[in-house]
Design a protein around this motif. Sequence first.
Motif, PDB file in Angstrom:
ATOM      1  N   ARG A 146     -27.401  43.753   0.170  1.00 60.92           N
ATOM      2  CA  ARG A 146     -27.196  44.398   1.469  1.00 60.92           C
ATOM      3  C   ARG A 146     -26.713  45.812   1.209  1.00 60.92           C
ATOM      4  O   ARG A 146     -26.129  46.096   0.167  1.00 60.92           O
ATOM      5  CB  ARG A 146     -26.178  43.619   2.302  1.00 60.92           C
ATOM      6  CG  ARG A 146     -26.729  42.296   2.819  1.00 60.92           C
ATOM      7  CD  ARG A 146     -25.728  41.607   3.750  1.00 60.92           C
ATOM      8  NE  ARG A 146     -26.324  40.498   4.453  1.00 60.92           N
ATOM      9  CZ  ARG A 146     -26.445  39.267   3.961  1.00 60.92           C
ATOM     10  NH1 ARG A 146     -25.984  39.011   2.742  1.00 60.92           N
ATOM     11  NH2 ARG A 146     -27.004  38.297   4.657  1.00 60.92           N
ATOM     12  N   TRP A 147     -26.943  46.698   2.148  1.00 61.28           N
ATOM     13  CA  TRP A 147     -26.539  48.087   1.956  1.00 61.28           C
ATOM     14  C   TRP A 147     -26.067  48.665   3.291  1.00 61.28           C
ATOM     15  O   TRP A 147     -26.397  48.148   4.363  1.00 61.28           O
ATOM     16  CB  TRP A 147     -27.704  48.916   1.385  1.00 61.28           C
ATOM     17  CG  TRP A 147     -28.873  49.052   2.315  1.00 61.28           C
ATOM     18  CD1 TRP A 147     -29.176  50.094   3.131  1.00 61.28           C
ATOM     19  CD2 TRP A 147     -29.901  48.071   2.546  1.00 61.28           C
ATOM     20  NE1 TRP A 147     -30.307  49.853   3.851  1.00 61.28           N
ATOM     21  CE2 TRP A 147     -30.783  48.610   3.503  1.00 61.28           C
ATOM     22  CE3 TRP A 147     -30.167  46.790   2.050  1.00 61.28           C
ATOM     23  CZ2 TRP A 147     -31.910  47.936   3.970  1.00 61.28           C
ATOM     24  CZ3 TRP A 147     -31.292  46.116   2.503  1.00 61.28           C
ATOM     25  CH2 TRP A 147     -32.128  46.694   3.445  1.00 61.28           C
ATOM     26  N   ALA A 148     -25.269  49.710   3.166  1.00 63.04           N
ATOM     27  CA  ALA A 148     -24.689  50.375   4.355  1.00 63.04           C
ATOM     28  C   ALA A 148     -24.076  49.302   5.251  1.00 63.04           C
ATOM     29  O   ALA A 148     -23.373  48.413   4.790  1.00 63.04           O
ATOM     30  CB  ALA A 148     -25.733  51.209   5.068  1.00 63.04           C
ATOM     31  N   ASP A 149     -24.340  49.389   6.555  1.00 62.64           N
ATOM     32  CA  ASP A 149     -23.770  48.408   7.481  1.00 62.64           C
ATOM     33  C   ASP A 149     -24.829  47.428   7.987  1.00 62.64           C
ATOM     34  O   ASP A 149     -24.663  46.797   9.022  1.00 62.64           O
ATOM     35  CB  ASP A 149     -23.106  49.119   8.667  1.00 62.64           C
ATOM     36  CG  ASP A 149     -24.087  50.039   9.408  1.00 62.64           C
ATOM     37  OD1 ASP A 149     -25.216  50.237   8.905  1.00 62.64           O
ATOM     38  OD2 ASP A 149     -23.717  50.556  10.480  1.00 62.64           O
ATOM     39  N   HIS A 150     -25.943  47.302   7.246  1.00 61.95           N
ATOM     40  CA  HIS A 150     -27.017  46.398   7.655  1.00 61.95           C
ATOM     41  C   HIS A 150     -26.691  44.954   7.299  1.00 61.95           C
ATOM     42  O   HIS A 150     -26.074  44.672   6.262  1.00 61.95           O
ATOM     43  CB  HIS A 150     -28.335  46.792   6.981  1.00 61.95           C
ATOM     44  CG  HIS A 150     -28.819  48.158   7.364  1.00 61.95           C
ATOM     45  ND1 HIS A 150     -29.201  48.483   8.642  1.00 61.95           N
ATOM     46  CD2 HIS A 150     -28.989  49.293   6.624  1.00 61.95           C
ATOM     47  CE1 HIS A 150     -29.578  49.748   8.680  1.00 61.95           C
ATOM     48  NE2 HIS A 150     -29.460  50.262   7.466  1.00 61.95           N
ATOM     49  N   ASP A 151     -27.149  44.041   8.145  1.00 56.99           N
ATOM     50  CA  ASP A 151     -26.993  42.616   7.875  1.00 56.99           C
ATOM     51  C   ASP A 151     -28.170  42.054   7.080  1.00 56.99           C
ATOM     52  O   ASP A 151     -28.057  41.009   6.439  1.00 56.99           O
ATOM     53  CB  ASP A 151     -26.849  41.823   9.180  1.00 56.99           C
ATOM     54  CG  ASP A 151     -25.503  42.069   9.840  1.00 56.99           C
ATOM     55  OD1 ASP A 151     -24.532  42.310   9.094  1.00 56.99           O
ATOM     56  OD2 ASP A 151     -25.427  42.020  11.077  1.00 56.99           O
ATOM     57  N   ILE A 152     -29.329  42.714   7.165  1.00 59.34           N
ATOM     58  CA  ILE A 152     -30.500  42.216   6.438  1.00 59.34           C
ATOM     59  C   ILE A 152     -30.306  42.440   4.938  1.00 59.34           C
ATOM     60  O   ILE A 152     -29.568  43.334   4.521  1.00 59.34           O
ATOM     61  CB  ILE A 152     -31.811  42.891   6.895  1.00 59.34           C
ATOM     62  CG1 ILE A 152     -31.745  44.406   6.684  1.00 59.34           C
ATOM     63  CG2 ILE A 152     -32.147  42.546   8.313  1.00 59.34           C
ATOM     64  CD1 ILE A 152     -33.089  45.088   6.852  1.00 59.34           C
ATOM     65  N   SER A 153     -30.969  41.604   4.140  1.00 56.34           N
ATOM     66  CA  SER A 153     -30.924  41.780   2.689  1.00 56.34           C
ATOM     67  C   SER A 153     -32.341  41.990   2.176  1.00 56.34           C
ATOM     68  O   SER A 153     -33.310  41.468   2.745  1.00 56.34           O
ATOM     69  CB  SER A 153     -30.288  40.563   2.014  1.00 56.34           C
ATOM     70  OG  SER A 153     -31.046  39.401   2.251  1.00 56.34           O
TER      71      SER A 153
END
Length: 692
Positions: A146-153
């Motif tokens: 995951r990266w930044a504030d995203h929930d997707i991986s």
Amino acid sequence: MNDFLFEIATEELPAGYISPASDFMASWLEKKFQEKRIDFGKIEKYSTPKRLALIVRELSEKQKETSTKVMGPPEKVGFKDGKACVPAEKFAEKIGISVDEIKIEETEKGRYLYGIKVEETLFTKDILKNILPELVKKIPFPKSMRWADHDISFARPVTGFTALFGNDLIEFDLEGIKSSKETNGHRFLFNEKIEIDNPSEYIEKLEKAYVLCDREKRKSFIEKEVEKAAAKADGFAYKDEALLDEVTGLVEYPVIHTGKFDDKFLNLPDEVLYTAMKKHQKYFAVLNDKKEMLPYFITVSNIIPKDENIVISGNERVLRARLSDADFFFETDLKSDFESWNKELDNVMFQAKLGSTGEKVKRIEKNAAFISNKFGFSKELENEILRTARLCKADLVSFMVDEFANLQGIMGRIYSKVKGESDNVAFGIEEHYKPVSAGASLPETWTGIVVSIADKMDSICGCFSIGFLPTGASDPYALRRQCIGIIQIMKEKKVLVSLDEIIKFSLSHFRSYMTEDESFIFDEIKKFFEVRLEQILVDEGFSRDLVSSVISADSDIIPYVCERVEAITELKNKNIEEFESLVRGFKRAGNILKKSEILNVEINPALFENDYEKTLYKKLQLIKEEVLQYVGSGKTKEALFELAGIRSEIDGFFDNVMVLVEDEKIRNNRTALLHEISMLFDKFADFSGISD
């Protein structure tokens, strides 16, 4: 119909992740279009380290119309005096038709209402908006982040989406990442946004931006250019499909460079030179006509340099350092000996509960001696097998293998030859790791064959003894692969040794470690082998029920199991009707025997009352001895075909003889006859499990 383009732009993807992800995208989208009733043409896959893309040709603009017949309530409930009642009105409303469109059908239960429901047809653009975000989330990777504030991986951060259906943008937003008509050129050579107005422009515009997005074309280009470069060095490139695939996944715009290393390093074994080039630097080796290493390497970069000489000299400097280290490791290792290495193995952990690798080597020696004794080898070969077992893990503590782990076994072979061991011992040390994967090459020497089985069986029995079993995707000691390896070796190399005996002997070394009863652990290991043996044979095209029936009868000697499966399949294919009749006869015999008490009764011909039982007994006596002789000499096919000759007599017996009669002596005599026939069939398979 229009073409459809979908691209996922990312940061640099690991080379090994790209092709599986691309394949998944194409497969998933194909299934989804079929599910959604959308016609489409060819699905083309494109990928680089920075993007995963698909172009779907001739995608329909909307779903296909479809209708289904839906049954409703009885006519007497839906209509009264020719007028629709509430149930009929509700039924029509439910399936989206008017009351006037309701029809009546005569069924076995009476007259019922029915209607034709026409499924709603949606535009493809609207469907794509919903399924594309789903596709992004579904792509599997060995590891995601995951990266930044995203929930997707995803394998690496996603930087954008390009989605066009014809000239139209497919608009969607996945956690703030919006789709657009833009894509990116090469990171260094064309670091600009590119506007894509139609999928037909995608490939050409990317090529102008120094991106070869067609993986197969990029791979072919690299292969040809590497060969050209090798030819200029008066050699040819060493063929390595795995390296070619990896390099293809590392670059968007391949540029080929040829470098040179010092001739003095040619004194190193070719395997060392090649590994040093491939493992860290992804270089292609160059060979001469005699397949000897030349002092050149070929590298593929992802940028057009201003000065190629700087790139080449930089790579030469790095490789020189690697080869200098390798040269030091090699010279240092040659000063050591196998016995000192074997002592060091006592300090190398194999498994926390099972002790050191040194202890494992001692168990391998015992296993190898046990297996070797079953073959009746010459004393010289027996000694070579034991010597191979003794030295098989020694190179694990060498400097070279510590640096290049993939050279385990290979360095053992090289060092043992230098130190005067025989070819059988040297190649056995290397081969005992084989096969390294399902379908990979098998050991060729008897030293390699025996020690490979001994080593793999030790790992399996040891781990099962302490309850360390593979679960789901977790198999840290590769027990499944080692089990398949033993089966493949025994099957292909005709190892006519009892699998049961090898398992039991190997298990005997772990009695102080066992977490369960020894017989229970044996049964679990045997099932472990049988499941994999069954799947191997099913994958070869044999029917599962037949394979399972053969294994149920006996799975002790692997080559014989395979021969029985092949023989029964050949018999079945030769005359399917006669085979099915034979199976039915066996099943009838089995069913009768289940209802009877099996007594230790000898068949008494004087008690036969019917010509058909006399004929069956006579036929049995005629073929029994020959069948047993064939079985004893390993002639499985001949034995089975001889036994199959009793089919017509069995049919005649069951058509004309009552087995379970009131007279106890006659009943037991007939049961004994069936039991003797059944025991012959049991030597091949449990025919009750075969579909007839």
